[in-house]
Motif scaffolding. Sequence first.
Motif, PDB file in Angstrom:
ATOM      1  N   ALA A   1       6.931  15.211   0.352  1.00  0.00           N
ATOM      2  CA  ALA A   1       7.601  15.660  -1.131  1.00  0.00           C
ATOM      3  C   ALA A   1       9.003  15.680  -1.207  1.00  0.00           C
ATOM      4  N   ASP A   2       9.789  16.081  -0.012  1.00  0.00           N
ATOM      5  CA  ASP A   2      10.926  15.849  -0.255  1.00  0.00           C
ATOM      6  C   ASP A   2      11.555  14.540  -0.197  1.00  0.00           C
ATOM      7  N   LEU A   3      11.133  13.843   0.608  1.00  0.00           N
ATOM      8  CA  LEU A   3      11.450  12.408   0.797  1.00  0.00           C
ATOM      9  C   LEU A   3      11.328  11.785  -0.640  1.00  0.00           C
ATOM     10  N   HIS A   4      10.208  11.542  -1.190  1.00  0.00           N
ATOM     11  CA  HIS A   4       9.926  11.063  -2.407  1.00  0.00           C
ATOM     12  C   HIS A   4      10.746  11.487  -3.266  1.00  0.00           C
ATOM     13  N   GLY A   5      11.023  13.032  -3.446  1.00  0.00           N
ATOM     14  CA  GLY A   5      12.014  13.517  -4.469  1.00  0.00           C
ATOM     15  C   GLY A   5      13.288  12.835  -4.467  1.00  0.00           C
ATOM     16  N   HIS A   6      13.889  12.612  -3.175  1.00  0.00           N
ATOM     17  CA  HIS A   6      15.142  12.063  -3.124  1.00  0.00           C
ATOM     18  C   HIS A   6      14.986  10.540  -3.473  1.00  0.00           C
ATOM     19  N   LEU A   7      13.936  10.005  -2.975  1.00  0.00           N
ATOM     20  CA  LEU A   7      13.774   8.446  -3.458  1.00  0.00           C
ATOM     21  C   LEU A   7      13.768   8.136  -4.781  1.00  0.00           C
ATOM     22  N   ALA A   8      13.208   8.942  -5.441  1.00  0.00           N
ATOM     23  CA  ALA A   8      12.952   8.822  -6.801  1.00  0.00           C
ATOM     24  C   ALA A   8      14.271   9.063  -7.593  1.00  0.00           C
TER      25      ALA A   8
ATOM     26  N   THR B   1      18.783   6.446   1.626  1.00  0.00           N
ATOM     27  CA  THR B   1      18.121   7.812   1.348  1.00  0.00           C
ATOM     28  C   THR B   1      17.122   7.856   2.635  1.00  0.00           C
ATOM     29  N   TYR B   2      16.423   6.979   2.797  1.00  0.00           N
ATOM     30  CA  TYR B   2      15.278   7.099   3.836  1.00  0.00           C
ATOM     31  C   TYR B   2      16.138   7.484   5.292  1.00  0.00           C
ATOM     32  N   LEU B   3      17.155   6.607   5.391  1.00  0.00           N
ATOM     33  CA  LEU B   3      17.905   7.070   6.808  1.00  0.00           C
ATOM     34  C   LEU B   3      18.406   8.288   6.817  1.00  0.00           C
ATOM     35  N   ARG B   4      19.244   8.642   5.851  1.00  0.00           N
ATOM     36  CA  ARG B   4      19.691   9.836   5.786  1.00  0.00           C
ATOM     37  C   ARG B   4      18.644  11.224   6.111  1.00  0.00           C
TER      38      ARG B   4
ATOM     39  N   HIS C   1      -0.535  11.277   9.962  1.00  0.00           N
ATOM     40  CA  HIS C   1       0.515  11.922   9.155  1.00  0.00           C
ATOM     41  C   HIS C   1       1.631  10.987   9.541  1.00  0.00           C
ATOM     42  N   VAL C   2       1.825  10.390  10.886  1.00  0.00           N
ATOM     43  CA  VAL C   2       3.139   9.673  11.127  1.00  0.00           C
ATOM     44  C   VAL C   2       2.850   8.341  10.086  1.00  0.00           C
ATOM     45  N   LEU C   3       1.834   7.594  10.203  1.00  0.00           N
ATOM     46  CA  LEU C   3       1.447   6.302   9.468  1.00  0.00           C
ATOM     47  C   LEU C   3       1.889   6.622   7.940  1.00  0.00           C
ATOM     48  N   ALA C   4       1.633   7.909   7.425  1.00  0.00           N
ATOM     49  CA  ALA C   4       2.160   8.036   6.057  1.00  0.00           C
ATOM     50  C   ALA C   4       3.339   8.032   5.776  1.00  0.00           C
ATOM     51  N   VAL C   5       4.343   8.464   6.945  1.00  0.00           N
ATOM     52  CA  VAL C   5       5.818   8.604   6.697  1.00  0.00           C
ATOM     53  C   VAL C   5       6.141   6.831   6.876  1.00  0.00           C
ATOM     54  N   GLU C   6       5.649   6.384   7.900  1.00  0.00           N
ATOM     55  CA  GLU C   6       5.917   4.916   7.865  1.00  0.00           C
ATOM     56  C   GLU C   6       5.661   4.268   6.761  1.00  0.00           C
ATOM     57  N   GLN C   7       4.578   4.487   6.252  1.00  0.00           N
ATOM     58  CA  GLN C   7       4.565   3.541   4.841  1.00  0.00           C
ATOM     59  C   GLN C   7       5.478   3.758   3.833  1.00  0.00           C
ATOM     60  N   VAL C   8       6.026   4.696   3.683  1.00  0.00           N
ATOM     61  CA  VAL C   8       7.194   4.891   3.007  1.00  0.00           C
ATOM     62  C   VAL C   8       8.342   3.971   3.367  1.00  0.00           C
ATOM     63  N   LEU C   9       8.658   3.965   4.503  1.00  0.00           N
ATOM     64  CA  LEU C   9       9.646   2.928   5.141  1.00  0.00           C
ATOM     65  C   LEU C   9       9.124   1.506   4.740  1.00  0.00           C
ATOM     66  N   ALA C  10       7.970   1.333   5.041  1.00  0.00           N
ATOM     67  CA  ALA C  10       7.487  -0.169   4.575  1.00  0.00           C
ATOM     68  C   ALA C  10       7.571  -0.296   3.100  1.00  0.00           C
ATOM     69  N   ASP C  11       7.311   0.609   2.217  1.00  0.00           N
ATOM     70  CA  ASP C  11       7.465   0.357   0.915  1.00  0.00           C
ATOM     71  C   ASP C  11       8.962   0.047   0.701  1.00  0.00           C
TER      72      ASP C  11
END
Length: 195
Positions: free
Chosen positions: A76-83, A94-97, A129-139
Amino acid sequence: MPRITADSVEAHRVQVHRRVFDAFAALMAEHSYEAISMAQIAARAGLGRTAIYHHFPDKESVVVAFATSETERYLADLHGHLAATDDPVERLRTYLRHQLDPGQRFHMGLGPQLYGLLREDSLLQIREHVLAVEQVLADVLSGGRDAGALRFDDVRAAMSLVHACLTARGVPPDAVEEFVVRALSAERYGEVRQA
Protein backbone atom coordinates in the motif's frame (compact mmCIF):
# COMPACT_ATOMS: atom_id res chain seq x y z
CA MET A 1 -14.40 -14.94 26.64
CA PRO A 2 -11.59 -12.37 26.26
CA ARG A 3 -12.36 -8.81 27.28
CA ILE A 4 -12.93 -6.49 24.27
CA THR A 5 -10.74 -3.37 24.46
CA ALA A 6 -11.99 -1.55 21.34
CA ASP A 7 -15.26 -0.19 19.94
CA SER A 8 -16.06 -3.42 18.09
CA VAL A 9 -15.00 -7.05 17.97
CA GLU A 10 -13.28 -6.45 14.62
CA ALA A 11 -11.41 -3.39 15.92
CA HIS A 12 -10.36 -5.42 18.96
CA ARG A 13 -9.09 -8.23 16.70
CA VAL A 14 -7.07 -5.78 14.58
CA GLN A 15 -5.65 -4.17 17.73
CA VAL A 16 -4.63 -7.52 19.25
CA HIS A 17 -3.10 -8.76 16.00
CA ARG A 18 -1.05 -5.57 15.70
CA ARG A 19 0.23 -6.04 19.26
CA VAL A 20 1.11 -9.68 18.50
CA PHE A 21 2.92 -8.69 15.27
CA ASP A 22 4.87 -5.95 17.06
CA ALA A 23 5.79 -8.41 19.81
CA PHE A 24 6.84 -11.05 17.29
CA ALA A 25 8.99 -8.56 15.35
CA ALA A 26 10.68 -7.37 18.55
CA LEU A 27 11.37 -10.94 19.68
CA MET A 28 12.76 -11.86 16.25
CA ALA A 29 15.19 -8.95 16.55
CA GLU A 30 16.44 -10.44 19.84
CA HIS A 31 16.22 -14.23 19.34
CA SER A 32 16.11 -16.94 16.73
CA TYR A 33 12.71 -18.13 15.56
CA GLU A 34 13.21 -21.48 17.29
CA ALA A 35 13.91 -19.79 20.62
CA ILE A 36 10.61 -17.86 20.64
CA SER A 37 7.54 -19.39 22.27
CA MET A 38 3.87 -18.48 22.05
CA ALA A 39 4.02 -17.61 25.76
CA GLN A 40 6.80 -15.09 25.07
CA ILE A 41 4.85 -13.54 22.21
CA ALA A 42 1.74 -13.31 24.40
CA ALA A 43 3.67 -11.75 27.28
CA ARG A 44 5.38 -9.19 25.02
CA ALA A 45 1.99 -8.35 23.46
CA GLY A 46 0.41 -7.88 26.88
CA LEU A 47 -1.90 -10.89 26.50
CA GLY A 48 -2.60 -13.73 28.87
CA ARG A 49 -0.82 -17.02 28.13
CA THR A 50 -3.96 -18.59 26.69
CA ALA A 51 -5.55 -15.46 25.16
CA ILE A 52 -3.20 -15.55 22.19
CA TYR A 53 -4.68 -18.90 21.15
CA HIS A 54 -8.05 -17.21 20.55
CA HIS A 55 -6.31 -15.48 17.63
CA PHE A 56 -3.54 -17.83 16.48
CA PRO A 57 -3.39 -21.63 16.89
CA ASP A 58 0.42 -21.73 16.85
CA LYS A 59 3.61 -19.77 16.23
CA GLU A 60 3.64 -20.66 12.54
CA SER A 61 0.24 -19.04 12.05
CA VAL A 62 1.65 -15.88 13.69
CA VAL A 63 4.48 -15.86 11.13
CA VAL A 64 2.13 -16.23 8.16
CA ALA A 65 -0.31 -13.61 9.46
CA PHE A 66 2.61 -11.27 10.23
CA ALA A 67 3.98 -11.71 6.70
CA THR A 68 0.53 -11.04 5.24
CA SER A 69 0.11 -7.89 7.31
CA GLU A 70 3.59 -6.63 6.43
CA THR A 71 3.03 -7.30 2.73
CA GLU A 72 -0.26 -5.41 2.70
CA ARG A 73 1.28 -2.45 4.54
CA TYR A 74 4.38 -2.43 2.40
CA LEU A 75 2.52 -2.69 -0.92
CA ALA A 76 0.00 0.00 0.00
CA ASP A 77 2.81 2.40 0.89
CA LEU A 78 4.87 1.49 -2.19
CA HIS A 79 1.90 1.89 -4.56
CA GLY A 80 1.11 5.24 -2.96
CA HIS A 81 4.63 6.49 -3.67
CA LEU A 82 4.68 5.06 -7.20
CA ALA A 83 1.37 6.78 -8.01
CA ALA A 84 3.04 10.17 -7.47
CA THR A 85 4.92 9.99 -10.80
CA ASP A 86 4.54 8.70 -14.34
CA ASP A 87 8.24 9.14 -15.17
CA PRO A 88 9.69 5.63 -15.67
CA VAL A 89 13.12 6.42 -14.25
CA GLU A 90 11.63 8.18 -11.22
CA ARG A 91 9.35 5.16 -10.67
CA LEU A 92 12.45 2.94 -10.64
CA ARG A 93 14.13 5.33 -8.20
CA THR A 94 10.99 5.25 -6.03
CA TYR A 95 11.07 1.45 -5.90
CA LEU A 96 14.78 1.45 -5.06
CA ARG A 97 14.43 4.09 -2.34
CA HIS A 98 11.53 2.22 -0.83
CA GLN A 99 13.54 -1.00 -0.71
CA LEU A 100 16.63 0.75 0.66
CA ASP A 101 14.76 2.67 3.37
CA PRO A 102 15.66 1.03 6.72
CA GLY A 103 12.10 1.63 7.91
CA GLN A 104 10.74 -0.40 5.02
CA ARG A 105 12.57 -3.68 5.57
CA PHE A 106 10.18 -6.02 3.85
CA HIS A 107 9.43 -9.11 6.01
CA MET A 108 12.48 -8.19 8.09
CA GLY A 109 14.49 -10.63 5.97
CA LEU A 110 12.78 -13.55 7.68
CA GLY A 111 12.84 -15.90 4.70
CA PRO A 112 16.29 -17.46 5.06
CA GLN A 113 15.84 -17.87 8.84
CA LEU A 114 12.65 -19.85 8.36
CA TYR A 115 13.59 -22.28 5.59
CA GLY A 116 13.51 -25.76 7.05
CA LEU A 117 11.59 -24.60 10.13
CA LEU A 118 8.14 -24.01 8.67
CA ARG A 119 5.74 -26.37 6.97
CA GLU A 120 5.77 -26.26 3.19
CA ASP A 121 2.30 -24.69 3.00
CA SER A 122 3.42 -21.83 5.27
CA LEU A 123 6.55 -21.23 3.20
CA LEU A 124 4.44 -21.15 0.04
CA GLN A 125 2.12 -18.56 1.58
CA ILE A 126 5.09 -16.39 2.53
CA ARG A 127 6.58 -16.87 -0.95
CA GLU A 128 3.33 -15.51 -2.45
CA HIS A 129 3.94 -12.27 -0.57
CA VAL A 130 7.46 -11.96 -1.99
CA LEU A 131 6.09 -12.59 -5.49
CA ALA A 132 3.58 -9.76 -5.03
CA VAL A 133 6.43 -7.33 -4.29
CA GLU A 134 8.51 -8.71 -7.16
CA GLN A 135 5.57 -8.13 -9.51
CA VAL A 136 5.70 -4.41 -8.69
CA LEU A 137 9.34 -4.29 -9.81
CA ALA A 138 8.49 -6.30 -12.94
CA ASP A 139 5.78 -3.75 -13.78
CA VAL A 140 8.11 -0.79 -13.13
CA LEU A 141 10.85 -2.28 -15.31
CA SER A 142 8.51 -3.34 -18.12
CA GLY A 143 6.82 0.06 -18.13
CA GLY A 144 10.19 1.80 -18.27
CA ARG A 145 11.36 -0.39 -21.14
CA ASP A 146 8.09 0.12 -23.04
CA ALA A 147 8.49 3.90 -22.63
CA GLY A 148 12.04 3.69 -23.96
CA ALA A 149 13.58 4.99 -20.72
CA LEU A 150 15.12 1.71 -19.56
CA ARG A 151 17.11 -0.84 -21.50
CA PHE A 152 17.53 -4.54 -20.71
CA ASP A 153 16.80 -7.79 -22.48
CA ASP A 154 15.15 -9.99 -19.88
CA VAL A 155 12.83 -8.74 -17.12
CA ARG A 156 13.56 -11.67 -14.78
CA ALA A 157 17.32 -11.24 -15.15
CA ALA A 158 17.03 -7.48 -14.58
CA MET A 159 14.92 -8.09 -11.47
CA SER A 160 17.50 -10.53 -10.06
CA LEU A 161 20.32 -8.08 -10.68
CA VAL A 162 18.38 -5.19 -9.12
CA HIS A 163 17.64 -7.25 -6.02
CA ALA A 164 21.28 -8.37 -5.82
CA CYS A 165 22.31 -4.71 -5.78
CA LEU A 166 19.75 -3.98 -3.06
CA THR A 167 21.41 -6.52 -0.77
CA ALA A 168 24.91 -5.05 -1.12
CA ARG A 169 26.30 -4.60 2.38
CA GLY A 170 28.14 -1.46 3.38
CA VAL A 171 27.21 0.43 0.19
CA PRO A 172 25.44 3.75 0.73
CA PRO A 173 21.82 3.71 -0.53
CA ASP A 174 22.47 6.66 -2.86
CA ALA A 175 25.32 4.76 -4.53
CA VAL A 176 23.14 1.68 -5.02
CA GLU A 177 20.35 3.80 -6.51
CA GLU A 178 22.66 5.58 -8.94
CA PHE A 179 24.37 2.35 -9.98
CA VAL A 180 21.09 0.59 -10.80
CA VAL A 181 19.58 3.58 -12.61
CA ARG A 182 22.72 4.11 -14.71
CA ALA A 183 22.97 0.40 -15.50
CA LEU A 184 19.38 0.26 -16.77
CA SER A 185 19.11 3.73 -18.27
CA ALA A 186 18.48 3.81 -22.03
CA GLU A 187 20.10 7.26 -22.06
CA ARG A 188 23.40 5.53 -21.44
CA TYR A 189 22.95 3.84 -24.79
CA GLY A 190 21.76 6.99 -26.57
CA GLU A 191 18.30 5.51 -26.93
CA VAL A 192 16.11 7.87 -24.94
CA ARG A 193 13.33 9.10 -27.16
CA GLN A 194 13.41 12.84 -27.69
CA ALA A 195 10.30 14.63 -26.45
